[in-house]
Design a protein around this motif. Structure first.
Motif, PDB file in Angstrom:
ATOM      1  N   LEU A  16      41.403  32.503  59.083  1.00 30.52           N
ATOM      2  CA  LEU A  16      41.556  33.116  57.761  1.00 30.52           C
ATOM      3  C   LEU A  16      41.799  34.624  57.870  1.00 30.52           C
ATOM      4  CD1 LEU A  16      38.773  31.113  55.900  1.00 30.52           C
ATOM      5  CD2 LEU A  16      41.236  30.942  55.482  1.00 30.52           C
ATOM      6  N   LEU A  17      41.106  35.280  58.810  1.00 37.18           N
ATOM      7  CA  LEU A  17      41.344  36.715  59.011  1.00 37.18           C
ATOM      8  C   LEU A  17      42.780  36.995  59.440  1.00 37.18           C
ATOM      9  CD1 LEU A  17      37.992  37.711  60.765  1.00 37.18           C
ATOM     10  CD2 LEU A  17      38.775  38.497  58.516  1.00 37.18           C
ATOM     11  N   ARG A  18      43.382  36.046  60.163  1.00 41.91           N
ATOM     12  CA  ARG A  18      44.776  36.204  60.604  1.00 41.91           C
ATOM     13  C   ARG A  18      45.765  35.848  59.489  1.00 41.91           C
ATOM     14  NH1 ARG A  18      44.847  35.691  66.427  1.00 41.91           N
ATOM     15  NH2 ARG A  18      43.672  37.492  67.152  1.00 41.91           N
ATOM     16  N   HIS A  19      45.247  35.293  58.380  1.00 41.37           N
ATOM     17  CA  HIS A  19      46.103  34.926  57.239  1.00 41.37           C
ATOM     18  C   HIS A  19      45.453  35.484  55.966  1.00 41.37           C
ATOM     19  CE1 HIS A  19      47.137  31.947  60.356  1.00 41.37           C
ATOM     20  NE2 HIS A  19      48.336  31.910  59.792  1.00 41.37           N
ATOM     21  N   PRO A  20      45.557  36.799  55.751  1.00 39.98           N
ATOM     22  CA  PRO A  20      44.797  37.475  54.689  1.00 39.98           C
ATOM     23  C   PRO A  20      45.007  36.920  53.273  1.00 39.98           C
ATOM     24  CG  PRO A  20      45.981  39.071  56.065  1.00 39.98           C
ATOM     25  CD  PRO A  20      46.381  37.719  56.533  1.00 39.98           C
ATOM     26  N   GLU A  21      46.237  36.490  52.949  1.00 38.83           N
ATOM     27  CA  GLU A  21      46.473  35.966  51.598  1.00 38.83           C
ATOM     28  C   GLU A  21      45.683  34.680  51.376  1.00 38.83           C
ATOM     29  OE1 GLU A  21      50.617  35.549  50.757  1.00 38.83           O
ATOM     30  OE2 GLU A  21      51.036  37.695  51.021  1.00 38.83           O
TER      31      GLU A  21
END
Length: 391
Positions: free
Chosen positions: A247-252
């Motif tokens: 999730l941190l690598r995919h902020p949206e």
């Protein structure tokens, strides 16, 4: 490392992907004796897992051509109560007794306590201050405490209990040390079951004794408790750590999980598919000649499978390499398939649905404190050694 367990970042190793995109099924060596057929495509894995007459979980080392140096399925003891090494009708008898304890309705009884455990660890993180290791301070202790609640493990025993479980799943631990850890786990569970026989509580073991006393041996209860401990602890722990990194690598998509409760169930399912922390289940033994994916698997052949490759098969979803929590739910194999589908799936889903958004709401500026990622590739359940975060 055994081919069925190789990983690369969030996904399967390139050589495993190459098998899936090429032959699909290949013969590979195993660390416990005879070679095995490795399945990598979604349809092949799903079909095999659903065929309990053609592929047996309940084999013994004597059934294998040339024998085996050890049995990879037994966690400790003689295998009694270990659903992963059982076939019908024995499997069905035991699973039928356990299933009522893992319905969504029964799991909801644990929901307030899970929420409490999550909030307690968020408070501890906040008091510790930034930066912190999310694995040791959040992802590992929460599922461990939930399993302890489920099994009725006394508070005083929980730290030792958690450490022993982690070591049992570490692939770098020698066979000799693993055997000793198994004996220690067996001795602990024996004591836990004997105490529950004398005074059954409201936990799962106590309920099993009250409702099925005459039908269950102590060995079966001990085996069930051992299986639930190992299967329900590090799996969810690693999903929480690895899932937070994803999730941190995919902020949206992180923002959606944090701010939109309706997105959370879909996010959990996509994380299960995309991460597939359980690399492979127990190897099966072919009980007859079977044609699978254009290959003839002979009676007596051992069969293993790679779930990360299968869950990223283009035959399952479009653009399988893309992480997308808004995609329609897919029949992924993250919890397995067929009669051995993960019994604790409702519990794991509940823990993730509570823990992910609670973490992201408490620390809305959560970010990585170090871009160097320590992948735990030497564990039976894939995850992270640590996840340094700041806020």
């Amino acid at each position: 490392m055994e081919v069925s367990r190789r990983r690369s970042g969030f996904g399967p190793a390139p050589d495993v992907e190459a098998v899936r995109d090429g032959a699909g099924i290949v013969r590979v060596p195993t660390p416990f004796g005879p070679p095995s057929w490795l399945l990598t495509r979604y349809e092949d894995v799903r079909r095999m897992l659903g065929d309990t007459t053609g592929f047996s979980n309940g084999w013994s080392t004597a059934d294998l051509v040339g024998g085996a140096t050890r049995d990879p399925r037994h966690l400790s003891g003689d295998g009694s109560g270990n659903l992963l090494s059982m076939d019908p009708p024995d499997h069905n008898r035991l699973r039928r007794m356990l299933t009522p304890e893992f319905t969504v309705r029964r799991m909801r009884r644990l929901e307030p306590r899970i929420t409490e455990i999550v909030e307690e660890h968020l408070d501890l993180l906040e008091r510790h201050g930034s930066p912190a290791d999310l694995v040791s301070q959040y992802a590992l202790p929460i599922p461990s405490l939930v399993i302890c609640e489920l099994l009725g493990v006394p508070v005083a025993d929980r730290d030792e209990f958690q450490e022993r479980t982690r070591e049992q799943l570490d692939l770098t631990v020698s066979d000799q040390d693993k055997a000793e850890l198994g004996r220690e786990a067996q001795a602990y569970m024996t004591d836990l079951v004997e105490r529950a026989r004398r005074d059954p509580g409201e936990d799962l073991i106590g309920m099993m004794i009250r409702e099925h006393d005459e039908a269950l041996t102590n060995a079966e209860l001990i085996g069930v408790a051992n299986l639930l401990l190992v299967a329900g602890h590090e799996t969810t722990s690693n999903m929480l750590g690895l899932g937070t990194l994803a999730l941190l690598r995919h902020p949206e998509q992180l923002a959606a999980v944090r701010d939109d409760p309706e997105s959370v169930p879909g996010a959990v399912e996509e994380l299960m598919r995309w991460l597939s922390v359980v690399n492979s289940g127990s190897p099966r033994l072919a009980t007859r000649d079977v044609e699978l994916g254009g290959v003839t698997i002979r009676r007596g052949d051992l069969v293993s499978f790679n779930l990360p490759a299968a869950n990223r098969d283009p035959g399952l979803v479009e653009e399988p390499e893309r992480f997308d929590i808004s995609r329609p739910a897919s029949p992924h194999l993250g919890f397995g398939h067929g009669i051995h589908h993960c019994l604790g799936a409702p519990l794991a889903r509940m823990e993730m649905r509570i823990a992910f958004p609670a973490l992201l709401r408490r620390f809305p500026t959560l970010r990585l404190a170090d871009e160097e990622i320590a992948w735990a590739s030497d564990h039976a359940i894939y995850g992270l050694e640590e996840l340094p975060v700041a806020w």
